[in-house]
Design an enzyme around this catalytic site. Structure first.
Site, PDB file in Angstrom:
ATOM      1  N   THR A 110       1.204  -0.823   0.016  1.00  0.00           N
ATOM      2  CA  THR A 110       0.066   0.192  -0.204  1.00  0.00           C
ATOM      3  C   THR A 110       0.795   1.515  -0.033  1.00  0.00           C
ATOM      4  O   THR A 110       1.435   1.231   0.152  1.00  0.00           O
ATOM      5  CB  THR A 110      -1.313   0.362   1.300  1.00  0.00           C
ATOM      6  OG1 THR A 110      -1.492  -1.253   1.561  1.00  0.00           O
ATOM      7  CG2 THR A 110      -2.277   0.748   0.796  1.00  0.00           C
ATOM      8  N   ARG A 156     -12.170  -9.720  -1.600  1.00  0.00           N
ATOM      9  CA  ARG A 156     -11.984  -9.458  -0.444  1.00  0.00           C
ATOM     10  C   ARG A 156     -11.110  -8.177  -0.883  1.00  0.00           C
ATOM     11  O   ARG A 156     -10.354  -7.575  -1.609  1.00  0.00           O
ATOM     12  CB  ARG A 156     -10.649 -10.140   0.533  1.00  0.00           C
ATOM     13  CG  ARG A 156     -10.893  -9.534   2.084  1.00  0.00           C
ATOM     14  CD  ARG A 156      -9.021  -8.611   1.771  1.00  0.00           C
ATOM     15  NE  ARG A 156      -8.319  -7.763   3.172  1.00  0.00           N
ATOM     16  CZ  ARG A 156      -8.024  -6.821   3.080  1.00  0.00           C
ATOM     17  NH1 ARG A 156      -6.917  -6.207   2.083  1.00  0.00           N
ATOM     18  NH2 ARG A 156      -6.835  -6.219   4.015  1.00  0.00           N
ATOM     19  N   GLY A 162      -9.749  -4.363   1.348  1.00  0.00           N
ATOM     20  CA  GLY A 162      -9.649  -3.886   2.405  1.00  0.00           C
ATOM     21  C   GLY A 162      -9.330  -2.369   2.856  1.00  0.00           C
ATOM     22  O   GLY A 162     -11.076  -1.608   2.349  1.00  0.00           O
ATOM     23  N   ASP A 163      -9.209  -1.813   3.548  1.00  0.00           N
ATOM     24  CA  ASP A 163      -9.596  -0.012   3.452  1.00  0.00           C
ATOM     25  C   ASP A 163      -9.204   0.876   2.796  1.00  0.00           C
ATOM     26  O   ASP A 163     -10.078   2.001   2.697  1.00  0.00           O
ATOM     27  CB  ASP A 163      -8.838   0.087   5.535  1.00  0.00           C
ATOM     28  CG  ASP A 163      -7.661   0.194   4.841  1.00  0.00           C
ATOM     29  OD1 ASP A 163      -6.975  -0.797   4.950  1.00  0.00           O
ATOM     30  OD2 ASP A 163      -6.471   1.130   5.699  1.00  0.00           O
ATOM     31  N   THR A 176      -2.233   2.672   6.754  1.00  0.00           N
ATOM     32  CA  THR A 176      -1.714   1.181   5.893  1.00  0.00           C
ATOM     33  C   THR A 176      -1.248  -0.029   6.472  1.00  0.00           C
ATOM     34  O   THR A 176      -1.432   0.776   7.441  1.00  0.00           O
ATOM     35  CB  THR A 176      -0.070   1.236   5.084  1.00  0.00           C
ATOM     36  OG1 THR A 176       0.110   0.555   4.489  1.00  0.00           O
ATOM     37  CG2 THR A 176       0.484   2.013   5.488  1.00  0.00           C
ATOM     38  N   GLY A 177      -1.428  -1.552   6.604  1.00  0.00           N
ATOM     39  CA  GLY A 177      -1.893  -2.372   7.816  1.00  0.00           C
ATOM     40  C   GLY A 177      -3.341  -3.215   7.641  1.00  0.00           C
ATOM     41  O   GLY A 177      -3.608  -3.379   5.886  1.00  0.00           O
ATOM     42  N   GLY A 214      -6.498  -4.180   6.622  1.00  0.00           N
ATOM     43  CA  GLY A 214      -7.395  -3.197   6.585  1.00  0.00           C
ATOM     44  C   GLY A 214      -8.437  -3.120   7.166  1.00  0.00           C
ATOM     45  O   GLY A 214      -9.134  -2.518   7.929  1.00  0.00           O
TER      46      GLY A 214
END
Lengths: 135, 167
Positions: free
Chosen positions: A1, A29, A31-32, A52-53, A55
Site C-alpha cells: 500500500t 476481499r 481492505g481499507d 496502511t496495515g 485493513g
C-alpha cells in the site's frame, strides 16, 4: 500500500491511497484503502490521513475519519487523536500505520509494525525518507 | 500557511536484518520530489498527492500498481482512493485490473462521475470510457509477486500473510 497527504500554500488538504491489497486475498476481499473514512480521508476542518496495515481493523474503527473527528469534535491535537485511534486498532489485534497532515505544522506518522516506508518534505524542512522504526 | 507533503509505502516487517527491496528509498525520494514540484509552485494539495502516489504506483518496490500483491487467483486487483479536504469530494476504485494509475482513476471517478466508489469490471469499463492509461496484467505483475503467492498457496490453510506485504 502507498499513500500521500498534502497541504498546499492556501492551506487546502488532500489525501490519496493506492494498493494491491494483501497477497492471496480471496472472495473479492477489499481492505481499507479505497474506503473513504477508513484508509483515506481529508477534511480542511481537521486533517488528512492515509493508512496502511491490516485493513479490516482500519475499516472497523473508521480509522482515518475517527482521527479527523477527534480533532474536529473533541478538540484533540492531531498526534493525540492519531495515537488514540492506533491504540484502539492495536488492542483489537490490528497492525499498521498512518501518515497525517495537520491543519498547520509538520506532517507526521505513527505505526505499530517493525517498519514503515515513509517520507516527508515541507516548505521549511528538506526531504527525508525512512524505513525502520529507529530512524 | 506553508505547504507540506508526507508519503508512505506501506508498513510491515522491515528490519535492518530484513530491509526489503533496495530501491525503495530512492522511489520514496522521487515521489516526494514529484509532490514537492507541485506544491512549491503554489499548486493544489490534490495534484500533489496524485503526483506522489503515481510515482509509487510505478515503483516495483511497493504493493500498488506495478508490483502489487496478487490475489489468490494470481490477479493484480488494485484499489485506490483520493479525497479533497475543502469540499470533501472523494473518488475511489476497488478491484480494478487494467489501469496503470488507479489513483488517477479514483480522481476521474471523483471529478467525472456522481459517484464515490466504483468496483470491479464496472470500474475497469469506466477507465476505458474516460481514457485512463491502460496497463496489462503482464506489466502489473512481477515474478517475485508470483513467487510470493506460490509460497502462500503452499501453506495448508492458504491464509494470506499481512506482514509479508512489504508496502
Amino acid at each position: 500500500t502507498v499513500g500521500a497527504v498534502a497541504r498546499d500554500a492556501a492551506g487546502g488538504l488532500a489525501a490519496a491511497t493506492s494498493t494491491g491489497g494483501v497477497t492471496g486475498k480471496r472472495w473479492g476481499r477489499i481492505g481499507d484503502s479505497p474506503l473513504i473514512g477508513a484508509g483515506t480521508y481529508a477534511d480542511d476542518r481537521a486533517c488528512a490521513v492515509s493508512a496502511t496495515g491490516s485493513g479490516e481493523f482500519f475499516i472497523r474503527t473508521s480509522c482515518a475519519h475517527e482521527i479527523a473527528a477527534r480533532i474536529r469534535l473533541a478538540g484533540e491535537d492531531a498526534a493525540t487523536a492519531t495515537e488514540t485511534v492506533l491504540a484502539e486498532i492495536t488492542a483489537m489485534g490490528g497492525t499498521g500505520g498512518v501518515i497525517v497532515m495537520p491543519l498547520d505544522g509538520a506532517p507526521f506518522w505513527r505505526f505499530s509494525t517493525k517498519g514503515m516506508y515513509r517520507g516527508r518534505v515541507t516548505a521549511d524542512q528538506a526531504a527525508e525518507v525512512g524505513v525502520f522504526d529507529d530512524e | 500557511m506553508t505547504w507540506a507533503l508526507a508519503i508512505h509505502g506501506g508498513a510491515g516487517s522491515m528490519t535492518r536484518a530484513n530491509p526489503g527491496p533496495a530501491g525503495a528509498r530512492d522511489a520514496l525520494a522521487q515521489a516526494l520530489a514529484a509532490g514537492e514540484a507541485v506544491l512549491v509552485e503554489g499548486g493544489a494539495a490534490l495534484d500533489a498527492v496524485e503526483a506522489a502516489v503515481r510515482v509509487l504506483e510505478d515503483a516495483p518496490e511497493f504493493n500498488a500498481g506495478r508490483g502489487a500483491a496478487l490475489s489468490y487467483d494470481g490477479v493484480a486487483e488494485l484499489d485506490a482512493a483520493i479525497m479533497h479536504g475543502a469540499t470533501r469530494k472523494a473518488g475511489a476504485v476497488a478491484g480494478v485490473t487494467a489501469t496503470r494509475h488507479p489513483v488517477s482513476l479514483a480522481r476521474a471517478v471523483m471529478e467525472q462521475s456522481p459517484h464515490v466508489l466504483l468496483g470491479g469490471a464496472g470500474a475497469d469499463a469506466f477507465a476505458v470510457a474516460h481514457g485512463l492509461e491502460p496497463a496489462t496484467q503482464d506489466w502489473l505483475i512481477l515474478p517475485e509477486r508470483r513467487a510470493q503467492l506460490e509460497i502462500m498457496r503452499a501453506k495448508p490453510d492458504g491464509a494470506f500473510d499481512v506482514e509479508m506485504k512489504f508496502g
